[in-house]
Design an enzyme around this catalytic site. Sequence first.
Site, PDB file in Angstrom:
ATOM      1  CD1 TRP A 109      -2.063  -2.204   1.965  1.00  9.63           C
ATOM      2  CD2 TRP A 109      -2.872  -1.447   0.011  1.00  9.63           C
ATOM      3  NE1 TRP A 109      -3.016  -3.082   1.511  1.00  9.63           N
ATOM      4  CE2 TRP A 109      -3.527  -2.651   0.335  1.00  9.63           C
ATOM      5  CE3 TRP A 109      -3.209  -0.792  -1.176  1.00  9.63           C
ATOM      6  CZ2 TRP A 109      -4.512  -3.221  -0.482  1.00  9.63           C
ATOM      7  CZ3 TRP A 109      -4.185  -1.354  -1.996  1.00  9.63           C
ATOM      8  CH2 TRP A 109      -4.822  -2.553  -1.642  1.00  9.63           C
ATOM      9  CG  ASP A 179      -3.250   3.865   4.220  1.00  9.16           C
ATOM     10  OD1 ASP A 179      -4.246   3.644   4.936  1.00  9.16           O
ATOM     11  OD2 ASP A 179      -3.003   3.214   3.181  1.00  9.16           O
ATOM     12  CE  LYS A 203      -8.583  -3.295   3.722  1.00 13.11           C
ATOM     13  NZ  LYS A 203      -7.444  -2.580   3.236  1.00 13.11           N
TER      14      LYS A 203
HETATM   15  C1  LIG Z   1      -6.937  -2.101   1.943  1.00 18.56           C
HETATM   16  C2  LIG Z   1      -5.953  -1.009   2.070  1.00 18.56           C
HETATM   17  C3  LIG Z   1      -5.857   0.006   1.105  1.00 18.56           C
HETATM   18  C4  LIG Z   1      -6.719   0.038  -0.140  1.00 18.56           C
HETATM   19  O1  LIG Z   1      -7.989   0.398   0.191  1.00 18.56           O
HETATM   20  P1  LIG Z   1      -9.114   0.635  -0.919  1.00 18.56           P
HETATM   21  O2  LIG Z   1     -10.195   1.258  -0.110  1.00 18.56           O
HETATM   22  O3  LIG Z   1      -9.467  -0.689  -1.491  1.00 18.56           O
HETATM   23  O4  LIG Z   1      -8.569   1.547  -1.955  1.00 18.56           O
HETATM   24  C5  LIG Z   1      -4.928   1.003   1.312  1.00 18.56           C
HETATM   25  N1  LIG Z   1      -4.145   1.013   2.388  1.00 18.56           N
HETATM   26  C6  LIG Z   1      -4.203   0.043   3.328  1.00 18.56           C
HETATM   27  C7  LIG Z   1      -3.287   0.096   4.505  1.00 18.56           C
HETATM   28  C8  LIG Z   1      -5.105  -0.996   3.192  1.00 18.56           C
HETATM   29  O5  LIG Z   1      -5.158  -1.962   4.122  1.00 18.56           O
END
Ligand SMILES: *Cc1c(COP(=O)(O)O)cnc(C)c1O
Length: 368
Positions: A109, A179, A203
């Site tokens: 990511w 993030d 998540k």
């Molecule tokens: C799942 C995830 C993403 C991607 O998320 P989307 O909403 O599918 O774009 C980005 N960063 C992390 C840390 C993730 O776990």
Amino acid sequence: MRHKEEIRVSRVYNFSAGPAVLPEEVLQEAAAEMMDYKGSGMSVMEMSHRSKWFDDIIKDAEKDLRELMNIPDNYKVLFLQGGASQFFAEVPMNLMKNKKAGYIITGQWAKKAFAEAKIYGDAVELASSADETFSYIPDCSDLPITDDMDYVYICENNTIYGTKYKKLPNTKGKNLVADVSSCFLSEPVDVSKYAVIYGGVQKNVGPAGVVIAIIREDLITDDCLPGTPTMLKWKTQADNDSLYNTPPCYGIYICGKVFKWLKKMGGLSVMKERNEEKAKILYDFLDQSKLFKGTVRKEDRSLMNVPFVTGDAELDAKFVKEATAAGFVNLKGHRTVGGMRASIYNAMPKEGVEKLVEFMKKFEEENA
Ligand SMILES: *Cc1c(COP(=O)(O)O)cnc(C)c1O
């Protein structure tokens, strides 16, 4: 009113990395309110985002989130769409005034966010753990950060590899963008240490379709990169309290219920204790097992995502298959790394982890 039918359900232990398990209480409440939300005669899915009902839902959600995370007044809370992946572009579009930023590469990511930023400016790799399959967090005490960098970017919990920063990087006074998709609300955070905290909620918080961004106010300006779409300017969203256009109403409603559930559970310090307790059960087992092994350096282990392997791809596959049949689902590791991964987010009960460990013990005895 038409009469309700009893729905018989059988729930599994869902170890999915995302979309992931949600608190059963929240699902039950949402089910009870499905046909008639608070006397409106409609589902939240069917009502105007400008209605009084939805106005209360989004305002309450923000209030509860502010309380849970102790968000200072000089930060805006935005409920957005596009997933975390769209935010990878929004960060440089809104923040790259000098067209330069530093990225710490701790997994897929972070890599994707880095690649996206390169479209807009000079994204510089400050550190990386790619040399050992992202199984650790690099030393971030003295990074090659230069004065002209607009921000430093991290992925705080690496969903796929199962690592987490236990200490934030020394950004040398630069704005930190994080993030937190897979560790959102898993423990208390000091929001003031960040310029931007954001995550996709699917998540640890709610259903897919909502991104929550917590942004320091001075960073919300009209001065975006040329060509930034109106929708992707944080200023547009902030000026309209996330209601510039139709927001992901139902998702925000469920997030709001999860915030209330978290408050009822005792807040984020209690969640942290619970999460530590759950993770310990699994890590302690992995540390003494002769068959299963954790893949992450101990001091960098995530409380949320726990990857492990047997060292034999066929045995891994057998384990996943038998676990699934026994009601422990979504344990297959990410397609890029193989092995197994148990995601044990806030809503996974301790009992789920204990039962998984019992099952792993039994599998180990049978396959020794
Ligand atoms: C799942 C995830 C993403 C991607 O998320 P989307 O909403 O599918 O774009 C980005 N960063 C992390 C840390 C993730 O776990």
